[in-house]
Design an enzyme around this catalytic site. Structure first.
Site, PDB file in Angstrom:
ATOM      1  CG  HIS A 263      -2.159   0.862   1.091  1.00 54.86           C
ATOM      2  ND1 HIS A 263      -2.051   2.406   1.691  1.00 54.86           N
ATOM      3  CD2 HIS A 263      -3.330   0.878   0.589  1.00 54.86           C
ATOM      4  CE1 HIS A 263      -3.199   2.744   1.232  1.00 54.86           C
ATOM      5  NE2 HIS A 263      -3.773   1.900   0.608  1.00 54.86           N
ATOM      6  CD  GLU A 321      -8.434  -2.526  -3.985  1.00 47.50           C
ATOM      7  OE1 GLU A 321      -9.701  -3.258  -3.808  1.00 47.50           O
ATOM      8  OE2 GLU A 321      -8.246  -1.512  -4.389  1.00 47.50           O
TER       9      GLU A 321
HETATM   10  N1  COA Z   1       3.913  -7.393  -5.232  1.00 45.25           N
HETATM   11  C1  COA Z   1       5.279  -7.537  -5.443  1.00 45.25           C
HETATM   12  N2  COA Z   1       6.197  -6.438  -5.040  1.00 45.25           N
HETATM   13  C2  COA Z   1       5.589  -5.420  -4.702  1.00 45.25           C
HETATM   14  C3  COA Z   1       4.370  -5.170  -4.312  1.00 45.25           C
HETATM   15  C4  COA Z   1       3.540  -6.486  -4.353  1.00 45.25           C
HETATM   16  N3  COA Z   1       2.137  -6.476  -4.362  1.00 45.25           N
HETATM   17  N4  COA Z   1       4.039  -4.121  -3.653  1.00 45.25           N
HETATM   18  C5  COA Z   1       5.275  -3.498  -3.492  1.00 45.25           C
HETATM   19  N5  COA Z   1       6.033  -4.210  -4.105  1.00 45.25           N
HETATM   20  C6  COA Z   1       7.550  -3.838  -4.335  1.00 45.25           C
HETATM   21  C7  COA Z   1       7.680  -2.719  -5.237  1.00 45.25           C
HETATM   22  O1  COA Z   1       7.613  -3.236  -6.729  1.00 45.25           O
HETATM   23  C8  COA Z   1       8.676  -1.921  -4.703  1.00 45.25           C
HETATM   24  O2  COA Z   1       9.821  -2.577  -5.254  1.00 45.25           O
HETATM   25  P1  COA Z   1      11.487  -1.681  -5.788  1.00 45.25           P
HETATM   26  O3  COA Z   1      11.860  -1.303  -4.628  1.00 45.25           O
HETATM   27  O4  COA Z   1      12.181  -2.783  -6.506  1.00 45.25           O
HETATM   28  O5  COA Z   1      10.813  -0.836  -6.897  1.00 45.25           O
HETATM   29  C9  COA Z   1       8.895  -2.165  -3.275  1.00 45.25           C
HETATM   30  O6  COA Z   1       8.285  -3.357  -3.010  1.00 45.25           O
HETATM   31  C10 COA Z   1       8.343  -1.060  -2.352  1.00 45.25           C
HETATM   32  O7  COA Z   1       7.027  -1.014  -2.908  1.00 45.25           O
HETATM   33  P2  COA Z   1       6.519   0.356  -1.953  1.00 45.25           P
HETATM   34  O8  COA Z   1       7.069   1.677  -2.282  1.00 45.25           O
HETATM   35  O9  COA Z   1       5.978  -0.206  -0.604  1.00 45.25           O
HETATM   36  O10 COA Z   1       4.936   0.411  -2.762  1.00 45.25           O
HETATM   37  P3  COA Z   1       4.575   1.505  -3.994  1.00 45.25           P
HETATM   38  O11 COA Z   1       4.047   2.613  -2.861  1.00 45.25           O
HETATM   39  O12 COA Z   1       5.472   1.745  -4.816  1.00 45.25           O
HETATM   40  O13 COA Z   1       3.353   0.648  -4.229  1.00 45.25           O
HETATM   41  C11 COA Z   1       1.039  -0.408  -4.349  1.00 45.25           C
HETATM   42  C12 COA Z   1       2.027   0.604  -3.593  1.00 45.25           C
HETATM   43  C13 COA Z   1      -0.352  -0.366  -3.749  1.00 45.25           C
HETATM   44  C14 COA Z   1       1.079   0.179  -5.904  1.00 45.25           C
HETATM   45  C15 COA Z   1       1.803  -1.696  -4.645  1.00 45.25           C
HETATM   46  O14 COA Z   1       2.099  -2.279  -3.078  1.00 45.25           O
HETATM   47  C16 COA Z   1       1.128  -2.563  -5.425  1.00 45.25           C
HETATM   48  O15 COA Z   1       1.107  -2.722  -6.740  1.00 45.25           O
HETATM   49  N6  COA Z   1       0.244  -3.790  -5.003  1.00 45.25           N
HETATM   50  C17 COA Z   1      -0.316  -4.554  -5.684  1.00 45.25           C
HETATM   51  C18 COA Z   1      -1.543  -3.764  -6.361  1.00 45.25           C
HETATM   52  C19 COA Z   1      -2.752  -3.522  -5.394  1.00 45.25           C
HETATM   53  O16 COA Z   1      -3.032  -4.408  -4.352  1.00 45.25           O
HETATM   54  N7  COA Z   1      -3.318  -2.421  -5.164  1.00 45.25           N
HETATM   55  C20 COA Z   1      -4.373  -2.027  -4.296  1.00 45.25           C
HETATM   56  C21 COA Z   1      -3.893  -1.101  -3.341  1.00 45.25           C
HETATM   57  S1  COA Z   1      -5.229  -0.826  -2.050  1.00 45.25           S
END
Ligand code: COA
Length: 384
Positions: A263, A321
């Protein structure tokens, strides 16, 4: 240089653009407060009408106030003929449900045109739009299936009537409780994109129906309201618990993100995931497919463990979600209704933010930083 030299913050991240008493998201502690209540205190007890009253009036309703609000909403559920005609036209084109909802929600102005007895047009608009959103979603669902809409039942509460209009008959108490928990959980969530859009619109002095239509447009985007469908698809793809690890490992190995985890704001477990997990557990224990629920728990456990391996120390946890998908699926909703159903709950927050913005807010008009050319000279067309 911006118009007045302020620094550019992409996505307005970290910028405080409103004061609100409606909800507070503490991403570090994993807490969501809705009008003073921890979300878990509210969601497992409140009806949707109580949440609406709480957000609009900053207090829980007494029995009389609740009955009045229930009646006021129930009276405004039926759709005008023009709205139904519009939905029929959209269904004949196969328009996606969120687009149909956005178009039809605008017709709430047909009803809201008559200001209520005390002349409060915004309040009348809020009642009209909150009341009609579930009717639009349910009617459209049936029209897409080639069936006729089910008339609302004024004897049923807002959540029960929504399930009823989706065509499944009068729902059981377990299903109604589960939907109430969902609607309360998603009713408000700080200054998210759709809520901000609604506040920007009313800050210009525009009307509340316009604000809700704008908010629906913002919610439609996959970065805001569109992830629960894919989260459930992964559970189905896995199919049985022993496949969870290889399937999820393969996805991570391919660089895919696991849907329903991680998130932007919550850096610990999303508190809404716990609330919805409890609601889903109750629902699946009585009305649902217990095997699917058990599988989802295994998938969740495996995903969290693999994400820790994949991004050590990032603490990527289950988000709202994942259990939204499970809960709404357990209620018999098809995935294409997940985002419209999110809107049915979030409209409580949108309307409350509109009232708050109008009462206390100022025209929202940020600045931009100009990065274009300067000092150009006009060339006649034959010289370009
Ligand atoms: N699966 C795999 N890897 C993930 C991940 C997931 N669900 N969520 C985060 N990561 C990875 C990112 O790619 C990032 O990697 P990097 O440092 O190599 O670029 C790392 O973990 C840190 O990510 P973070 O900064 O905590 O997340 P964010 O703010 O960039 O993204 C989301 C937040 C929600 C967009 C992301 O967690 C995501 O895409 N989740 C899946 C989609 C989802 O469930 N969306 C609904 C949200 S309510």
């Amino acid at each position: 240089m911006s118009e007045r030299g302020a620094g550019f913050v992409p996505g307005l991240e970290g910028v405080v653009a409103a004061e609100t008493r409606l909800s507070h998201v503490d991403g570090a502690a994993g807490e969501l407060t809705v009008a003073g209540f921890p979300v878990e205190e509210l969601a497992n007890r409140a009806t949707f009408e109580e949440v609406v009253y709480l957000l609009w009036h900053d207090a829980l309703p007494d029995a009389g106030q609740l009955a009045d609000l229930r009646e006021a909403l129930a009276r405004r559920r039926a759709l005008p003929r023009a709205t139904l005609d519009l939905l029929r036209a959209a269904a004949s084109e196969g328009t996606p449900p969120m687009d149909a909802l956005r178009m039809a929600a605008g017709t709430a102005s047909l009803r809201a045109g008559d200001a209520s007895a005390d002349g409060d047009a915004a309040y009348e608009e809020a009642l009209a739009v909150v009341a009609c959103l579930p009717t639009i979603v349910a009617a459209y669902r049936l029209l897409l299936d080639g069936e006729e809409p089910v008339d609302p039942d004024p004897e049923l509460g807002h959540a029960a009537n929504y399930l009823y209009m989706l065509g499944g008959g009068v729902p059981g108490d377990g299903s109604v409780r589960a939907l109430e928990a969902y609607l309360a959980t998603v009713a408000d969530h700080g200054l998210n994109a759709s809520t901000f859009a609604a506040r920007v619109i009313v800050s210009t002095g525009s009307d509340l129906v316009s604000a809700v239509v704008g908010a629906l447009g913002a919610l439609k985007g996959p970065l805001h309201g569109g992830a629960p469908g894919p989260a459930l698809d992964v559970v189905f793809e896995i199919g049985e618990a022993r496949r969870a690890e290889p399937v999820l490992r393969e996805k991570l190995g391919r660089g895919e993100r696991l849907m329903g985890f991680g998130h932007r704001v919550y850096k610990v477990r999303d508190p809404r995931a716990d609330v919805l997990a409890t609601a889903a557990e109750l629902l699946y224990a009585t009305d649902g497919d217990a095997a699917l629920y058990g599988l989802a728990l295994e998938v969740e456990k495996t995903a969290v463990a693999l994400l820790e391996e994949h991004k050590p120390g990032r603490n990527l946890q289950t988000n709202v979600e994942f259990y939204t998908a499970l809960l709404l699926h357990g209620l018999g909703l098809p995935t294409e209704l997940f985002t419209p159903t999110f809107a049915v709950g979030r409209v409580a927050g949108w309307t409350a933010h509109c009232f708050e913005q109008t009462e206390r807010g100022r025209l929202i008009r940020p600045q931009s930083e100009y990065v274009g050319e300067r000092d150009r000279r006009w060339l006649p067309i034959e010289e370009r």
